[in-house]
Design a protein around this motif. Sequence first.
Motif, PDB file in Angstrom:
ATOM      1  N   LEU A 174       0.840  -1.190   0.000  1.00 16.30           N
ATOM      2  CA  LEU A 174       0.000   0.000   0.000  1.00 16.30           C
ATOM      3  C   LEU A 174       0.877   1.242   0.000  1.00 16.30           C
ATOM      4  O   LEU A 174       2.028   1.198   0.411  1.00 16.30           O
ATOM      5  CB  LEU A 174      -0.907   0.017   1.237  1.00 16.30           C
ATOM      6  CG  LEU A 174      -1.959  -1.095   1.348  1.00 16.30           C
ATOM      7  CD1 LEU A 174      -2.670  -1.011   2.688  1.00 16.30           C
ATOM      8  CD2 LEU A 174      -2.956  -1.019   0.202  1.00 16.30           C
ATOM      9  N   GLY A 175       0.321   2.357  -0.459  1.00 11.65           N
ATOM     10  CA  GLY A 175       1.055   3.612  -0.479  1.00 11.65           C
ATOM     11  C   GLY A 175       2.193   3.618  -1.481  1.00 11.65           C
ATOM     12  O   GLY A 175       3.222   4.245  -1.254  1.00 11.65           O
ATOM     13  N   LEU A 176       2.001   2.944  -2.621  1.00 15.23           N
ATOM     14  CA  LEU A 176       3.090   2.813  -3.589  1.00 15.23           C
ATOM     15  C   LEU A 176       3.334   4.076  -4.402  1.00 15.23           C
ATOM     16  O   LEU A 176       4.424   4.255  -4.947  1.00 15.23           O
ATOM     17  CB  LEU A 176       2.806   1.646  -4.537  1.00 15.23           C
ATOM     18  CG  LEU A 176       2.812   0.253  -3.900  1.00 15.23           C
ATOM     19  CD1 LEU A 176       2.705  -0.807  -4.984  1.00 15.23           C
ATOM     20  CD2 LEU A 176       4.064   0.027  -3.072  1.00 15.23           C
ATOM     21  N   CYS A 177       2.355   4.963  -4.501  1.00 15.08           N
ATOM     22  CA  CYS A 177       2.548   6.190  -5.295  1.00 15.08           C
ATOM     23  C   CYS A 177       3.696   7.025  -4.736  1.00 15.08           C
ATOM     24  O   CYS A 177       4.664   7.301  -5.459  1.00 15.08           O
ATOM     25  CB  CYS A 177       1.254   6.991  -5.344  1.00 15.08           C
ATOM     26  SG  CYS A 177       1.384   8.529  -6.287  1.00 15.08           S
ATOM     27  N   VAL A 192      -3.116  13.244   1.540  1.00 10.54           N
ATOM     28  CA  VAL A 192      -4.545  13.156   1.870  1.00 10.54           C
ATOM     29  C   VAL A 192      -5.165  11.881   1.319  1.00 10.54           C
ATOM     30  O   VAL A 192      -6.012  11.261   1.975  1.00 10.54           O
ATOM     31  CB  VAL A 192      -5.303  14.388   1.332  1.00 10.54           C
ATOM     32  CG1 VAL A 192      -6.808  14.235   1.538  1.00 10.54           C
ATOM     33  CG2 VAL A 192      -4.805  15.660   2.014  1.00 10.54           C
ATOM     34  N   VAL A 193      -4.748  11.478   0.132  1.00  9.74           N
ATOM     35  CA  VAL A 193      -5.361  10.306  -0.509  1.00  9.74           C
ATOM     36  C   VAL A 193      -4.481   9.062  -0.380  1.00  9.74           C
ATOM     37  O   VAL A 193      -4.702   8.083  -1.098  1.00  9.74           O
ATOM     38  CB  VAL A 193      -5.673  10.588  -1.995  1.00  9.74           C
ATOM     39  CG1 VAL A 193      -6.760  11.629  -2.109  1.00  9.74           C
ATOM     40  CG2 VAL A 193      -4.425  11.051  -2.752  1.00  9.74           C
ATOM     41  N   ASN A 194      -3.504   9.098   0.509  1.00 17.22           N
ATOM     42  CA  ASN A 194      -2.677   7.916   0.735  1.00 17.22           C
ATOM     43  C   ASN A 194      -3.533   6.820   1.366  1.00 17.22           C
ATOM     44  O   ASN A 194      -4.110   6.993   2.444  1.00 17.22           O
ATOM     45  CB  ASN A 194      -1.504   8.271   1.663  1.00 17.22           C
ATOM     46  CG  ASN A 194      -0.462   7.173   1.728  1.00 17.22           C
ATOM     47  OD1 ASN A 194      -0.788   6.000   1.831  1.00 17.22           O
ATOM     48  ND2 ASN A 194       0.800   7.542   1.676  1.00 17.22           N
ATOM     49  N   ALA A 233      12.757   2.887  -9.997  1.00 24.97           N
ATOM     50  CA  ALA A 233      11.884   2.778  -8.828  1.00 24.97           C
ATOM     51  C   ALA A 233      11.202   1.415  -8.790  1.00 24.97           C
ATOM     52  O   ALA A 233      11.138   0.768  -7.737  1.00 24.97           O
ATOM     53  CB  ALA A 233      10.848   3.894  -8.843  1.00 24.97           C
ATOM     54  N   PHE A 234      10.703   0.971  -9.931  1.00 24.43           N
ATOM     55  CA  PHE A 234      10.021  -0.322  -9.988  1.00 24.43           C
ATOM     56  C   PHE A 234      11.007  -1.475  -9.781  1.00 24.43           C
ATOM     57  O   PHE A 234      10.696  -2.457  -9.086  1.00 24.43           O
ATOM     58  CB  PHE A 234       9.304  -0.477 -11.338  1.00 24.43           C
ATOM     59  CG  PHE A 234       8.059   0.328 -11.462  1.00 24.43           C
ATOM     60  CD1 PHE A 234       6.849  -0.159 -10.976  1.00 24.43           C
ATOM     61  CD2 PHE A 234       8.074   1.585 -12.052  1.00 24.43           C
ATOM     62  CE1 PHE A 234       5.687   0.598 -11.075  1.00 24.43           C
ATOM     63  CE2 PHE A 234       6.924   2.344 -12.156  1.00 24.43           C
ATOM     64  CZ  PHE A 234       5.723   1.851 -11.671  1.00 24.43           C
ATOM     65  N   VAL A 235      12.194  -1.356 -10.370  1.00 22.90           N
ATOM     66  CA  VAL A 235      13.202  -2.404 -10.194  1.00 22.90           C
ATOM     67  C   VAL A 235      13.613  -2.509  -8.723  1.00 22.90           C
ATOM     68  O   VAL A 235      13.683  -3.608  -8.155  1.00 22.90           O
ATOM     69  CB  VAL A 235      14.435  -2.120 -11.077  1.00 22.90           C
ATOM     70  CG1 VAL A 235      15.576  -3.073 -10.723  1.00 22.90           C
ATOM     71  CG2 VAL A 235      14.085  -2.250 -12.545  1.00 22.90           C
TER      72      VAL A 235
END
Length: 206
Positions: A24-27, A107-109, A190-192
């Motif tokens: 969760l919170g990956l953004c 706020v939207v996390n 970031a993804f790696v």
Amino acid sequence: MTKTLTHEFVKGLWKEVPPLRLVLGLCPTLAVTKTVENGIGMGVATAFVLVCSNILVSALRNIIPHQVRIACFIIIIAAFVTVAELLMQAYTYPLFLSLGIFIPLIVVNCVILGRAEAFAYKNGVMLSLADGLGMGVGFTLSLAALGAVRELLGANNLTIWTTTTSVIGLQEIFGPSFQPFTFMVEAPGAFVSLGLLLCLMNLVGD
């Protein structure tokens, strides 16, 4: 009670650490972790909002109408995000500029809203405090670890703190001849990096 408080705190450090266990919170995890400093800054801001919102939601859980609880949660979270944003503007302005739009997006996390709905709305203030603190510390450590991997391999540095006049951290850790993998500080990196940390977490297990 102490044992229960300890359990609620510790679970967020490993067993249920948001980005690496609950995913969760990956953004913000992917977007701001180009450096250790950014990871710690976003993590601390998120932890502050998470702890404060958990406490207030828990304290008001018998007053908030069930039908509009989500809207109330968002208002509470938004209020603390505003506080965090103003504090960062006042005391850590370079970091505030570096994190940019991702500060108000706390706020939207989904980590914060999820803990308000799944835990704080159903438990007492002290348990909610322990839950928020554990999740916040775990989230901060996860972002710092991801930032360290990306910055170390992508820039050959580790930046801990930046002021208007100096940079605190380690420079050219692998030596001046090391050629950084610059893609690590870009979006693919970031993804790696996240994939490597998720793999490591799964290998270590519970």
